[in-house]
Design a protein around this motif. Structure first.
Motif, mmCIF file in Angstrom:
data_model
loop_
_atom_site.group_PDB
_atom_site.id
_atom_site.type_symbol
_atom_site.label_atom_id
_atom_site.label_comp_id
_atom_site.label_asym_id
_atom_site.label_seq_id
_atom_site.Cartn_x
_atom_site.Cartn_y
_atom_site.Cartn_z
ATOM 1 N N GLN A 1 0.546 -1.257 0.080
ATOM 2 C CA GLN A 1 0.114 -0.245 -0.247
ATOM 3 C C GLN A 1 1.074 1.294 0.014
ATOM 4 O O GLN A 1 0.755 2.309 -0.631
ATOM 5 N N TRP A 2 1.729 1.175 1.074
ATOM 6 C CA TRP A 2 2.675 2.406 1.169
ATOM 7 C C TRP A 2 3.522 2.989 0.021
ATOM 8 O O TRP A 2 3.490 4.581 -0.571
ATOM 9 N N LYS A 3 3.671 1.987 -1.064
ATOM 10 C CA LYS A 3 4.344 2.116 -2.882
ATOM 11 C C LYS A 3 2.937 2.850 -3.923
ATOM 12 O O LYS A 3 3.931 3.498 -4.270
ATOM 13 N N ASP B 1 0.821 4.743 -2.322
ATOM 14 C CA ASP B 1 0.203 6.217 -1.704
ATOM 15 C C ASP B 1 0.924 6.638 -2.254
ATOM 16 O O ASP B 1 1.469 8.304 -2.629
ATOM 17 N N PRO C 1 9.191 2.649 4.635
ATOM 18 C CA PRO C 1 8.367 3.346 5.690
ATOM 19 C C PRO C 1 8.619 2.724 7.090
ATOM 20 O O PRO C 1 9.095 1.606 7.480
ATOM 21 N N GLU D 1 7.108 -0.247 8.781
ATOM 22 C CA GLU D 1 6.933 -1.149 7.790
ATOM 23 C C GLU D 1 8.613 -2.176 8.184
ATOM 24 O O GLU D 1 8.108 -3.426 8.190
#
Ligand SMILES: *Cc1c(COP(=O)(O)O)cnc(C)c1O
Length: 442
Positions: free
Chosen positions: A197-199, A201, A427, A430
């Motif tokens: 998900q962070w990628k 975002d 992050p 993570e």
């Protein structure tokens, strides 16, 4: 295509190692088709192509310095350090009850600026190559001019009429997305279900369009390719078949050659170099292997490493069917926490080279990735992502195989290099989770 049991049985007779691969056991496979460099004349790329690729990086260096301040200290060159890692070597000698001779180094592509992974090499190179050819064709620039021009509004609005697409499990999307958006392209990243998900975002924050898919990497590539080329001004970065990604990766070999010289590390018949590279489609490890073979010939020995659940290049090479078969065809699920390696089918372009050049492939369990991640942090103070760790085991896997005997190599004089392929953009929360998981497994 899912193979019928009958067809699988035929493969099992021809290649008994497949039994263990299908049972998800870690294996070591040595490549019998590897050729001596003076016997290879049919490769479609040569040293000259690498040198030209290196020149393209130099032309764009002033642009990078201008737009990404983190590249000022290296004068716009995207490169990572080579570090000696003796502490983890000692720890692993004890853990695996086997003392590996020679020195162990880490090639820290986890520190590469802009994309935070090895994809900075191939991905940024391919987008630069495309942007340059468009700008030259439109009469906006010539190769001897100053490439700071690419940072101007005039160039950005020129590139806005073109679109770029890419299918990715995460890191290639970051690399292509960030650099394409910076140049002004309309860029869409087609993300497979395993992408973090962070990628997604982070990319959306940078103005990149992210399309999410339920399916795996091959499906994301298929959809991305179809949608992108439907636009007459669309360009698809095809991780399953790209010469430019491959060339971008290969330049790493010229850089490594300089770093080895600076650190007084010899590579020759008496002092061979062993390199261990995490492998997804086989593009980054393939391009780097090709480059290293051009530079060091038969004195460099390159090994790929894949997760037990995603042995795509291993199955492609072992069966000789290359990109025509996927791990799913053999009933393997392609589910791994190593998102950068979660690939079911190899790159057609890269495996065409690798089948002649690589020394072998070994596979590792996912749990091992997390253990190595935690050990690397505890002993060397280096954080990498799970995909970047499995090369660390290379020396213990290969030194205990038949390889040294087959090739008449003295283990004492070997320099081992493990390629750490990504991590710096992960992050903190993570990374803590990864680390905790690894600690729990040690
Ligand atoms: C993409 C990737 C690899 C493997 O590269 P391929 O070209 O897919 O073989 C290895 N490690 C990381 C962290 C990656 O993102």
């Amino acid at each position: 295509m899912v193979l019928k049991q009958e067809e699988i049985n035929q493969w099992l007779v021809k290649q008994p190692l497949l039994n263990e691969i299908i049972d998800l056991k870690p294996v070591v496979w040595l490549n019998r088709d590897r050729k001596s460099m003076n016997k290879i004349h049919m490769l479609p790329l040569h040293m000259q192509d690498m040198l030209e690729a290196e020149q393209l990086w130099y032309r764009f260096a002033p642009f990078l310095e201008n737009v990404f301040p983190e590249t000022i200290s290296t004068k716009g060159i995207i490169e990572s350090p080579l570090r000696n890692i003796p502490n983890i070597k000692n720890v692993l000698d004890k853990r695996f009850s086997y003392e590996v001779g020679g020195e162990l180094y880490l090639k820290c592509d986890n520190e590469l600026p802009i994309a935070g992974s090895i994809k900075a090499r191939g991905g940024i190179y391919e987008v630069f190559h495309y942007a340059e050819s468009l700008a030259i064709e439109a009469g906006l620039i010539q190769k001897q001019e100053k490439y700071e021009l690419f940072a101007t509004d005039k160039f950005r609005s020129f590139f806005q009429q073109f679109s770029i697409g890419v299918g990715s499990t995460g890191n290639l999307g970051l690399s292509i997305g960030i650099i394409s958006a910076t140049l002004g392209f309309n860029v869409t990243v087609y993300m497979s279900a395993d992408a973090k998900q962070w990628k997604k975002d982070l990319l959306r924050e940078k103005g990149v369009t992210v399309q999410e898919f339920d399916g795996d990497f091959s499906e994301a590539i298929y959809a991305g390719r179809k949608n992108t080329i439907a636009d007459p001004k669309g360009y698809f970065v095809d991780d399953e078949d790209s010469k430019h990604l491959f060339l971008g990766y290969s330049v790493a070999a010229l850089r490594l050659q300089k770093q080895l010289e600076e650190q007084n590390i010899q590579v020759n018949e008496n002092y061979p170099l062993f390199v261990y590279l995490p492998c997804g489609v086989g593009g980054s490890p393939g391009g780097i292997t090709f480059g290293l073979k051009q530079v060091f010939g038969d004195h460099v020995h390159c090994f790929f490493v894949e997760p037990t659940h995603s042995p795509s290049v291993l199955i492609g090479l072992l069966t000789g069917e290359m990109e025509k078969v996927s791990v799913q065809d053999f009933g393997i699920d392609n589910r791994t926490e190593a998102d950068g390696l979660a690939v079911g089918r190899p790159s057609r372009y890269a495996t065409g080279f690798s089948k002649h050049l690589i020394s072998g492939i070994y596979t590792v369990h996912d749990e091992q990735l997390f253990r190595l991640l935690a050990l690397l942090h505890d002993n060397e103070n280096i954080y990498v992502e799970p995909s970047a760790t499995p090369g660390i085991m290379g020396p213990w896997k290969i030194m205990q195989s038949e390889y040294l005997k087959q090739n008449n190599i003295n283990s004492k004089n070997i320099t081992h290099i493990t390629w750490a392929t990504g991590g710096s953009l992960v992050p903190e929360a993570e990374m803590k989770r990864f680390y905790k998981k690894g600690k729990g497994l040690i």
